[in-house]
Write a protein that holds these residues in place. Structure first.
Motif, PDB file in Angstrom:
ATOM      1  N   GLY A   1       0.647  -1.203  -0.042  1.00 42.82           N
ATOM      2  CA  GLY A   1       0.111   0.025   0.069  1.00 42.82           C
ATOM      3  C   GLY A   1       0.737   1.406   0.195  1.00 42.82           C
ATOM      4  N   GLY A   2       0.399   2.192   0.874  1.00 43.04           N
ATOM      5  CA  GLY A   2       1.251   3.484   0.979  1.00 43.04           C
ATOM      6  C   GLY A   2       2.525   3.494   1.628  1.00 43.04           C
ATOM      7  N   ASP A   3       2.755   2.278   2.371  1.00 45.32           N
ATOM      8  CA  ASP A   3       3.952   2.450   3.208  1.00 45.32           C
ATOM      9  C   ASP A   3       5.075   1.590   2.403  1.00 45.32           C
ATOM     10  OD1 ASP A   3       5.760   2.588   5.060  1.00 45.32           O
ATOM     11  OD2 ASP A   3       4.952   0.931   6.555  1.00 45.32           O
ATOM     12  N   ALA A   4       5.759   2.311   1.661  1.00 39.61           N
ATOM     13  CA  ALA A   4       6.555   1.794   0.653  1.00 39.61           C
ATOM     14  C   ALA A   4       8.172   1.166   1.531  1.00 39.61           C
ATOM     15  CB  ALA A   4       7.410   2.979  -0.203  1.00 39.61           C
ATOM     16  N   LYS A   5       8.263   1.751   2.606  1.00 40.02           N
ATOM     17  CA  LYS A   5       9.301   1.129   3.481  1.00 40.02           C
ATOM     18  C   LYS A   5       9.050  -0.137   4.005  1.00 40.02           C
ATOM     19  CE  LYS A   5      12.697   4.042   5.452  1.00 40.02           C
ATOM     20  NZ  LYS A   5      13.273   4.536   6.629  1.00 40.02           N
ATOM     21  N   ALA A   6       7.748  -0.604   4.089  1.00 40.27           N
ATOM     22  CA  ALA A   6       7.370  -1.846   4.590  1.00 40.27           C
ATOM     23  C   ALA A   6       7.939  -3.000   3.697  1.00 40.27           C
ATOM     24  CB  ALA A   6       5.906  -2.059   4.521  1.00 40.27           C
ATOM     25  N   GLY A   7       8.157  -3.144   2.363  1.00 41.04           N
ATOM     26  CA  GLY A   7       8.594  -3.727   1.579  1.00 41.04           C
ATOM     27  C   GLY A   7      10.187  -3.645   1.079  1.00 41.04           C
ATOM     28  N   MET A   8      10.750  -2.758   1.751  1.00 35.89           N
ATOM     29  CA  MET A   8      12.257  -2.860   1.542  1.00 35.89           C
ATOM     30  C   MET A   8      13.149  -3.670   2.639  1.00 35.89           C
ATOM     31  SD  MET A   8      12.274   1.379   1.014  1.00 35.89           S
ATOM     32  CE  MET A   8      13.440   1.665  -0.513  1.00 35.89           C
ATOM     33  N   SER A   9      14.117  -4.033   2.260  1.00 34.75           N
ATOM     34  CA  SER A   9      15.158  -4.824   2.972  1.00 34.75           C
ATOM     35  C   SER A   9      16.180  -3.620   3.278  1.00 34.75           C
ATOM     36  CB  SER A   9      15.817  -5.900   2.230  1.00 34.75           C
ATOM     37  OG  SER A   9      14.730  -6.737   1.629  1.00 34.75           O
TER      38      SER A   9
ATOM     39  N   PRO B   1      17.131 -10.513   5.310  1.00 36.87           N
ATOM     40  CA  PRO B   1      16.446 -11.191   4.443  1.00 36.87           C
ATOM     41  C   PRO B   1      15.685 -10.366   3.497  1.00 36.87           C
ATOM     42  CG  PRO B   1      16.044 -11.822   6.747  1.00 36.87           C
ATOM     43  CD  PRO B   1      16.907 -10.474   7.087  1.00 36.87           C
ATOM     44  N   LEU B   2      15.747 -11.128   2.213  1.00 34.67           N
ATOM     45  CA  LEU B   2      14.920 -10.517   1.044  1.00 34.67           C
ATOM     46  C   LEU B   2      13.681 -11.208   0.935  1.00 34.67           C
ATOM     47  CD1 LEU B   2      17.878 -10.136  -1.619  1.00 34.67           C
ATOM     48  CD2 LEU B   2      16.977  -8.422  -0.011  1.00 34.67           C
ATOM     49  N   ASP B   3      12.823 -10.718   1.767  1.00 37.51           N
ATOM     50  CA  ASP B   3      11.410 -11.663   1.856  1.00 37.51           C
ATOM     51  C   ASP B   3      10.529 -11.932   0.310  1.00 37.51           C
ATOM     52  OD1 ASP B   3      11.611 -11.925   4.387  1.00 37.51           O
ATOM     53  OD2 ASP B   3      10.386 -10.185   5.024  1.00 37.51           O
ATOM     54  N   ASN B   4      10.795 -10.818  -0.451  1.00 36.85           N
ATOM     55  CA  ASN B   4      10.159 -10.761  -1.753  1.00 36.85           C
ATOM     56  C   ASN B   4      10.844 -11.720  -2.752  1.00 36.85           C
ATOM     57  OD1 ASN B   4      12.131  -8.987  -1.988  1.00 36.85           O
ATOM     58  ND2 ASN B   4      11.460  -8.459  -3.886  1.00 36.85           N
ATOM     59  N   LEU B   5      11.989 -12.175  -2.371  1.00 42.73           N
ATOM     60  CA  LEU B   5      12.866 -13.079  -2.950  1.00 42.73           C
ATOM     61  C   LEU B   5      12.996 -14.400  -2.644  1.00 42.73           C
ATOM     62  CD1 LEU B   5      15.407 -10.755  -4.627  1.00 42.73           C
ATOM     63  CD2 LEU B   5      13.361 -11.506  -5.828  1.00 42.73           C
ATOM     64  N   GLY B   6      12.449 -14.538  -1.421  1.00 44.44           N
ATOM     65  CA  GLY B   6      12.791 -15.841  -0.500  1.00 44.44           C
ATOM     66  C   GLY B   6      14.338 -16.177  -0.203  1.00 44.44           C
ATOM     67  N   MET B   7      14.970 -15.041   0.008  1.00 47.16           N
ATOM     68  CA  MET B   7      16.338 -15.030   0.535  1.00 47.16           C
ATOM     69  C   MET B   7      16.745 -14.620   1.687  1.00 47.16           C
ATOM     70  SD  MET B   7      18.092 -13.438  -3.212  1.00 47.16           S
ATOM     71  CE  MET B   7      19.460 -14.868  -3.384  1.00 47.16           C
ATOM     72  N   ASP B   8      17.679 -15.545   2.242  1.00 43.40           N
ATOM     73  CA  ASP B   8      18.051 -15.313   3.635  1.00 43.40           C
ATOM     74  C   ASP B   8      19.242 -14.208   3.629  1.00 43.40           C
ATOM     75  OD1 ASP B   8      16.673 -17.426   4.720  1.00 43.40           O
ATOM     76  OD2 ASP B   8      18.314 -18.900   4.607  1.00 43.40           O
TER      77      ASP B   8
ATOM     78  N   PHE C   1      16.395  -0.912   0.616  1.00 39.85           N
ATOM     79  CA  PHE C   1      16.316  -1.034  -0.797  1.00 39.85           C
ATOM     80  C   PHE C   1      15.433  -2.218  -0.988  1.00 39.85           C
ATOM     81  CE2 PHE C   1      19.192  -4.150   0.788  1.00 39.85           C
ATOM     82  CZ  PHE C   1      19.229  -5.285  -0.367  1.00 39.85           C
ATOM     83  N   VAL C   2      14.829  -2.192  -2.136  1.00 39.86           N
ATOM     84  CA  VAL C   2      13.985  -3.288  -2.959  1.00 39.86           C
ATOM     85  C   VAL C   2      15.013  -4.027  -3.947  1.00 39.86           C
ATOM     86  CG1 VAL C   2      11.859  -3.753  -4.092  1.00 39.86           C
ATOM     87  CG2 VAL C   2      11.868  -1.881  -2.372  1.00 39.86           C
ATOM     88  N   ALA C   3      15.010  -5.101  -3.792  1.00 44.33           N
ATOM     89  CA  ALA C   3      15.666  -6.137  -4.971  1.00 44.33           C
ATOM     90  C   ALA C   3      14.618  -6.764  -5.542  1.00 44.33           C
ATOM     91  CB  ALA C   3      16.756  -6.929  -4.171  1.00 44.33           C
ATOM     92  N   GLU C   4      15.021  -6.965  -7.139  1.00 43.04           N
ATOM     93  CA  GLU C   4      13.969  -7.801  -7.859  1.00 43.04           C
ATOM     94  C   GLU C   4      15.017  -8.504  -8.934  1.00 43.04           C
ATOM     95  OE1 GLU C   4      11.636  -4.620  -9.758  1.00 43.04           O
ATOM     96  OE2 GLU C   4      10.209  -4.207  -8.205  1.00 43.04           O
ATOM     97  N   GLU C   5      14.252  -9.509  -9.516  1.00 45.04           N
ATOM     98  CA  GLU C   5      14.886 -10.261 -10.464  1.00 45.04           C
ATOM     99  C   GLU C   5      14.501  -9.676 -11.668  1.00 45.04           C
ATOM    100  OE1 GLU C   5      15.643 -14.939 -11.935  1.00 45.04           O
ATOM    101  OE2 GLU C   5      14.943 -14.470 -10.017  1.00 45.04           O
ATOM    102  N   VAL C   6      15.374  -9.013 -12.557  1.00 45.14           N
ATOM    103  CA  VAL C   6      15.217  -8.578 -13.814  1.00 45.14           C
ATOM    104  C   VAL C   6      16.107  -9.116 -15.036  1.00 45.14           C
ATOM    105  CG1 VAL C   6      15.366  -6.361 -15.148  1.00 45.14           C
ATOM    106  CG2 VAL C   6      14.603  -6.156 -12.727  1.00 45.14           C
ATOM    107  N   ASP C   7      15.297 -10.026 -15.555  1.00 40.65           N
ATOM    108  CA  ASP C   7      16.109 -10.411 -16.821  1.00 40.65           C
ATOM    109  C   ASP C   7      17.298 -11.568 -16.146  1.00 40.65           C
ATOM    110  OD1 ASP C   7      14.424  -9.058 -18.854  1.00 40.65           O
ATOM    111  OD2 ASP C   7      15.818  -7.435 -18.927  1.00 40.65           O
ATOM    112  N   GLY C   8      16.701 -12.259 -14.998  1.00 46.56           N
ATOM    113  CA  GLY C   8      17.473 -13.169 -14.778  1.00 46.56           C
ATOM    114  C   GLY C   8      18.668 -12.703 -13.884  1.00 46.56           C
ATOM    115  N   ALA C   9      18.810 -11.365 -13.662  1.00 47.58           N
ATOM    116  CA  ALA C   9      19.849 -10.851 -12.657  1.00 47.58           C
ATOM    117  C   ALA C   9      19.315  -9.985 -11.546  1.00 47.58           C
ATOM    118  CB  ALA C   9      20.610  -9.805 -13.443  1.00 47.58           C
ATOM    119  N   LEU C  10      19.881 -10.276 -10.255  1.00 53.45           N
ATOM    120  CA  LEU C  10      19.138  -9.598  -9.005  1.00 53.45           C
ATOM    121  C   LEU C  10      19.649  -8.023  -9.247  1.00 53.45           C
ATOM    122  CD1 LEU C  10      20.245 -12.225  -6.326  1.00 53.45           C
ATOM    123  CD2 LEU C  10      17.932 -11.595  -7.267  1.00 53.45           C
TER     124      LEU C  10
END
Length: 116
Positions: A39-47, A67-74, A99-108
């Motif tokens: 929602g409006g709290d952008a920091k909630a999804g940040m590592s 932990p990077l919860d959105n990527l399932g990483m410790d 920060f927010v990390a995502e997988e983009v074209d196979g690269a973190l």
């Protein structure tokens, strides 16, 4: 031949009824996904992390992170590409970041970055 047709009809009826049962009533299901929950709290999804190395020429940051919860990483230390090259100039080794990390074209990839 009559038995074959009856078997086919019965098989089709079972497949259709099983599909309808599996679909069920999804009216109470949360279909919003994790992005809607943030929602409006952008920091909630940040590592949280610490910049260990900045590689300007390659457009990469080495980050020791929780932990990077959105990527399932410790928690660990790893190298990330940056989505926007301007992010590189915002940080230096030793900086604490969110920060927010995502997988983009196979690269973190670091998609969002905020210096603490």
């Amino acid at each position: 031949m009559k038995n074959v047709l009856a078997s086919i009809a019965l098989g089709c009826a079972l497949v259709v009824s099983a599909s309808a049962y599996a679909a069920g009533d999804m009216g109470n299901m949360d279909m919003g996904g994790s992005a809607a929950k943030q929602g409006g709290d952008a920091k909630a999804g940040m590592s949280h992390g610490e910049v260990k190395k900045v590689d300007t020429s390659a457009g990469k940051l080495t980050i020791k992170h929780g932990p990077l919860d959105n990527l399932g990483m410790d928690a660990m230390t790893m190298v990330f590409k940056v989505k926007d090259p301007a992010m590189i100039s915002q940080v230096k080794p030793g900086d604490k970041i969110d920060f927010v990390a995502e997988e983009v074209d196979g690269a973190l990839t670091v998609a969002k970055l905020q210096k603490k």
